[in-house]
Design a protein around this motif. Structure first.
Motif, mmCIF file in Angstrom:
data_model
loop_
_atom_site.group_PDB
_atom_site.id
_atom_site.type_symbol
_atom_site.label_atom_id
_atom_site.label_comp_id
_atom_site.label_asym_id
_atom_site.label_seq_id
_atom_site.Cartn_x
_atom_site.Cartn_y
_atom_site.Cartn_z
ATOM 1 N N GLU A 3 0.841 -1.197 0.000
ATOM 2 C CA GLU A 3 0.000 0.000 0.000
ATOM 3 C C GLU A 3 0.880 1.251 0.000
ATOM 4 O O GLU A 3 1.895 1.305 0.684
ATOM 5 N N GLU A 4 0.498 2.266 -0.801
ATOM 6 C CA GLU A 4 1.266 3.508 -0.855
ATOM 7 C C GLU A 4 1.073 4.284 0.438
ATOM 8 O O GLU A 4 -0.027 4.398 0.950
ATOM 9 N N SER A 25 0.267 11.291 -1.769
ATOM 10 C CA SER A 25 0.999 10.036 -1.900
ATOM 11 C C SER A 25 2.473 10.347 -1.728
ATOM 12 O O SER A 25 2.942 11.432 -2.069
ATOM 13 N N SER A 26 3.236 9.390 -1.229
ATOM 14 C CA SER A 26 4.675 9.599 -1.082
ATOM 15 C C SER A 26 5.366 9.703 -2.445
ATOM 16 O O SER A 26 6.502 10.134 -2.540
ATOM 17 N N ALA A 27 4.652 9.350 -3.538
ATOM 18 C CA ALA A 27 5.204 9.450 -4.889
ATOM 19 C C ALA A 27 4.945 10.816 -5.522
ATOM 20 O O ALA A 27 5.467 11.107 -6.599
ATOM 21 N N ALA A 28 4.166 11.675 -4.871
ATOM 22 C CA ALA A 28 3.879 13.009 -5.403
ATOM 23 C C ALA A 28 5.164 13.846 -5.397
ATOM 24 O O ALA A 28 5.952 13.770 -4.462
ATOM 25 N N THR A 29 5.359 14.646 -6.442
ATOM 26 C CA THR A 29 6.569 15.463 -6.522
ATOM 27 C C THR A 29 6.347 16.830 -5.865
ATOM 28 O O THR A 29 5.210 17.272 -5.698
ATOM 29 N N LYS A 34 3.588 22.425 -5.375
ATOM 30 C CA LYS A 34 3.625 23.843 -5.723
ATOM 31 C C LYS A 34 2.444 24.224 -6.611
ATOM 32 O O LYS A 34 1.845 25.288 -6.442
ATOM 33 N N GLN A 35 2.106 23.357 -7.557
ATOM 34 C CA GLN A 35 0.959 23.633 -8.431
ATOM 35 C C GLN A 35 -0.337 23.685 -7.624
ATOM 36 O O GLN A 35 -1.208 24.528 -7.884
ATOM 37 N N ARG A 36 -0.452 22.824 -6.634
ATOM 38 C CA ARG A 36 -1.638 22.830 -5.768
ATOM 39 C C ARG A 36 -1.705 24.124 -4.964
ATOM 40 O O ARG A 36 -2.769 24.708 -4.796
ATOM 41 N N ILE A 37 -0.558 24.590 -4.480
ATOM 42 C CA ILE A 37 -0.508 25.836 -3.716
ATOM 43 C C ILE A 37 -0.977 27.003 -4.580
ATOM 44 O O ILE A 37 -1.788 27.827 -4.153
ATOM 45 N N VAL A 38 -0.485 27.080 -5.821
ATOM 46 C CA VAL A 38 -0.868 28.171 -6.721
ATOM 47 C C VAL A 38 -2.371 28.120 -7.001
ATOM 48 O O VAL A 38 -3.048 29.153 -6.972
ATOM 49 N N THR A 69 10.452 13.631 -4.698
ATOM 50 C CA THR A 69 9.119 13.183 -4.275
ATOM 51 C C THR A 69 8.936 13.458 -2.787
ATOM 52 O O THR A 69 9.903 13.683 -2.061
ATOM 53 N N VAL A 70 7.697 13.422 -2.366
ATOM 54 C CA VAL A 70 7.392 13.606 -0.947
ATOM 55 C C VAL A 70 8.094 12.523 -0.130
ATOM 56 O O VAL A 70 8.643 12.798 0.939
#
Length: 118
Positions: A3-4, A25-29, A34-38, A69-70
């Motif tokens: 499981e991720e 997810s721990s695979a998120a960069t 940053k794109q989510r923050i914007v 990645t996270v």
């Protein structure tokens, strides 16, 4: 199939307000963060990032690189059992144009000399 691992992250802005927490997810960069923050930037703030390239994320005193990645960035965080990781957000608007204009202005000042020796 393993499981991720999911990580809760909250983003602290320059004025002390927060965005989040969100679960990643721990695979998120870092670039995805940053794109989510914007896209989720609060309305009415004096600083407004126009793109993810103007955002810097700092965690545990380190500026995070976009391609990490996270999961790779989590090592400095240590083990936080069920805790939320807080990342600080710094907005650095692009100053490339103003720097170029300033160099042109400075060079004209340096060349001129008004000394007269009698």
């Amino acid at each position: 199939m393993p499981e991720e691992e999911l990580v809760d992250i909250k983003f602290r802005l320059y004025d002390g307000s927060d965005i989040g927490p969100f679960r990643y997810s721990s695979a998120a960069t870092v670039d995805m963060l940053k794109q989510r923050i914007v896209s989720d930037w609060p309305k009415g703030k004096s600083l407004l990032p126009k793109s993810a390239s103007e955002v810097k994320l700092i965690s545990s005193g380190k500026i995070l690189e976009n391609n990490k990645t996270v999961g790779q960035c989590k090592a400095p965080f240590g083990d936080i059992a069920g805790g939320v990781i807080i990342m600080h957000v710094v907005v650095q608007p692009s100053l490339a144009k103003s720097k170029a204009e300033k160099k042109i202005d400075d060079s004209s000042k340096k060349v001129a000399c008004s000394c007269s020796i009698l």
